[in-house]
Every structure is written in structure tokens, then in C-alpha cells.
Design a protein around this motif. Structure first.
Motif: not given
Length: 129
Positions: A12-19, A84-88, A120-129
Motif C-alpha cells: 500500500m502507498q502511504a496514506g492508504g488503508s487496509l483491512r 488500518m487507515n493513514s498508513l505510513q 496465527g502465521q501472520g500477514t505481511q503489510v508493506t507501506v511505500s512512501s
């Protein structure tokens, strides 16, 4: 067989959201407190949020207030969500779902990894600037 399965991570790009979602099965998780943690490379596992079995009580890590929202659905099998909102970029990490079978204490909600019994095993979240 106890299973906590996370989903919803991604890039996700910075400022975006994920659920994120966590599907729990194998036990009566509707009576368990549920939590989210995250771990970035080279760092310790960090508390993100927790929710009581009823959903009425919630607690968040310091940098998550106002940006992240935890919720749960106990209708059939328990599913826990993390909006998750306003991701950084500093939110980049593996996000883990966890279950705590101890009774919820409003004075001392579960915010430490050893307090949780299932993961759980986890899930990757990557936020690009």
C-alpha cells in the motif's frame, strides 16, 4: 485443530488503508480476547490492538489510536478485523492475530505477547512512501 488465519495484507502507498482479517477456528473463540501484534525486521513484536470477547472493550498501542480500529464478529466462527487507515512506511511489518483465553481485565488488558495462548502465521503489510 486450532487455527488463526490472517488475510488482507499487501502493498500500500502511504496514506492508504487496509483491512486485515483473522479467521479463528477449532475452539470457542467467542469467549476469548483477541489481539493484533506486528513485527518489523530486526524489531521486537509490538502490540497493536486488543478486543474483549464481547467487543465492548478495546485497547490500542500508542501509535495506533485514531488510525486503527479493531472489531470482531462472533456470529459463527469468530473473525477479528483490523482496519488500518493513514498508513505510513513505519507501519510496515508482519501482522499477527492472537487469542487470549484469560478473562478480560479492564484494569490490565492483554498487551504483551506471553499473555496470548494461540497465534496465527501472520500477514505481511508493506507501506511505500
Amino acid at each position: 485443530q486450532v487455527q488463526l488465519v490472517e488475510s488482507g495484507g499487501g502493498l500500500m502507498q502511504a496514506g492508504g488503508s487496509l483491512r486485515l482479517s483473522c479467521a479463528a477456528s477449532g475452539r470457542t473463540f467467542s469467549s476469548y480476547a483477541m489481539g493484533w501484534f506486528r513485527q518489523a525486521p530486526g524489531k521486537e513484536r509490538e502490540f497493536v490492538a486488543a478486543i474483549s470477547w464481547s467487543g465492548r472493550n478495546k485497547v490500542y498501542g500508542d501509535s495506533m489510536w485514531g488510525r486503527f480500529t479493531i472489531s470482531r464478529d462472533n456470529a459463527e466462527n469468530t473473525t477479528v478485523y483490523l482496519q488500518m487507515n493513514s498508513l505510513q512506511p513505519e507501519d510496515t511489518a508482519i501482522y499477527y492475530c492472537a487469542a487470549d483465553r484469560s478473562p478480560w481485565s479492564p484494569a490490565r488488558p492483554p498487551t504483551l505477547p506471553p499473555e496470548y495462548d494461540y497465534w496465527g502465521q501472520g500477514t505481511q503489510v508493506t507501506v511505500s512512501s
